[in-house]
Write an enzyme that holds these catalytic residues in place. Structure first.
Site, PDB file in Angstrom:
ATOM      1  N   GLY A   1       7.023  25.495   6.669  1.00 60.71           N
ATOM      2  CA  GLY A   1       6.386  24.177   6.754  1.00 60.71           C
ATOM      3  C   GLY A   1       7.243  23.086   6.168  1.00 60.71           C
TER       4      GLY A   1
ATOM      5  N   GLU B   1       9.490  22.964  12.086  1.00 53.57           N
ATOM      6  CA  GLU B   1       9.709  23.579  10.773  1.00 53.57           C
ATOM      7  C   GLU B   1       9.785  25.105  10.901  1.00 53.57           C
ATOM      8  OE1 GLU B   1      10.454  22.385   7.929  1.00 53.57           O
ATOM      9  OE2 GLU B   1      10.034  20.248   8.114  1.00 53.57           O
TER      10      GLU B   1
ATOM     11  N   GLU C   1      15.478  33.609   2.447  1.00 51.64           N
ATOM     12  CA  GLU C   1      15.030  34.883   2.983  1.00 51.64           C
ATOM     13  C   GLU C   1      13.787  34.616   3.827  1.00 51.64           C
ATOM     14  OE1 GLU C   1      13.876  38.993   0.824  1.00 51.64           O
ATOM     15  OE2 GLU C   1      15.048  37.640  -0.435  1.00 51.64           O
TER      16      GLU C   1
ATOM     17  N   GLU D   1      13.233  26.999   9.777  1.00 54.09           N
ATOM     18  CA  GLU D   1      13.226  27.840   8.576  1.00 54.09           C
ATOM     19  C   GLU D   1      13.305  29.332   8.891  1.00 54.09           C
ATOM     20  OE1 GLU D   1       9.863  26.721   6.168  1.00 54.09           O
ATOM     21  OE2 GLU D   1      10.780  24.811   5.616  1.00 54.09           O
TER      22      GLU D   1
ATOM     23  N   TYR E   1       0.836  -1.197   0.000  1.00 51.04           N
ATOM     24  CA  TYR E   1       0.000   0.000   0.000  1.00 51.04           C
ATOM     25  C   TYR E   1       0.868   1.244   0.000  1.00 51.04           C
ATOM     26  CZ  TYR E   1      -4.015  -2.951   0.973  1.00 51.04           C
ATOM     27  OH  TYR E   1      -4.998  -3.887   0.887  1.00 51.04           O
TER      28      TYR E   1
END
Ligand SMILES: [Zn+2]
Length: 165
Positions: free
Chosen positions: A71, A87, A137, A91, A35
């Site tokens: 994200g 995240e 940025e 970031e 699967y």
């Protein structure tokens, strides 16, 4: 269908086989269906005190050089909320806390196939704004002057949260 090619149990090349209306990867030797599931991804919607939205400019493909919400993908061993905050910090350098769910939905991505997107509101607790992983940025943007967003899913979250479309 995805890119799965070999049986993880016996190493044989998988075949595509129909089961009713669905087609699955199948190992004829093990008589086992392999699967495939959607990849879970998160996005953070963060406003500053001037009601501006936090965005990051991507430094990697896909959509390198365009802006998106902070994200990424949920990793094994973390909750959805932990993924959002990880995240965000990776970031943008900002530490946050979860302030609520914006929306979640299924999406088919040209780059990643089937995705599940979880959008969360987050509040900034601290840290220092600086572009981190996968970002060239970071910045805050007025909601009526946002740049085009890299991903439709992010656009949908922003519209739901701020424009109530
Ligand atoms: Zn097998």
């Amino acid at each position: 269908m995805g890119v799965k090619e070999f049986c993880s149990y016996c190493g044989l090349r998988l075949i595509e086989k129909s089961f009713g209306k669905r087609v699955h990867w199948y190992c004829p030797k093990c008589d086992r269906i392999h699967y495939e599931n959607p990849l879970p991804a998160v996005a953070a919607l963060v406003l500053n005190q001037k009601n501006q939205l936090l965005l990051v400019k991507r430094s990697v493909e896909p959509a390198k050089g365009t802006w998106c919400l902070p994200g990424g993908f949920i990793e094994i061993g973390e909750s959805i909320e932990e993924a959002v905050l990880r995240e965000l910090e990776e970031e943008t350098g900002l530490k946050g806390e979860i302030a609520g769910v914006v929306d979640f939905f299924s999406q088919r991505s040209r780059h990643y196939g089937a995705l599940l997107i979880f959008g969360y509101r987050a509040k900034i607790l601290g840290g220092e704004l600086k572009a981190g992983d996968d970002a060239q940025e970071v910045g805050f943007f007025d909601l009526d002057a946002l740049p085009p967003l890299a991903f439709l899913s992010h656009q949908r979250l922003v519209e739901k949260e701020y424009y109530k479309k």
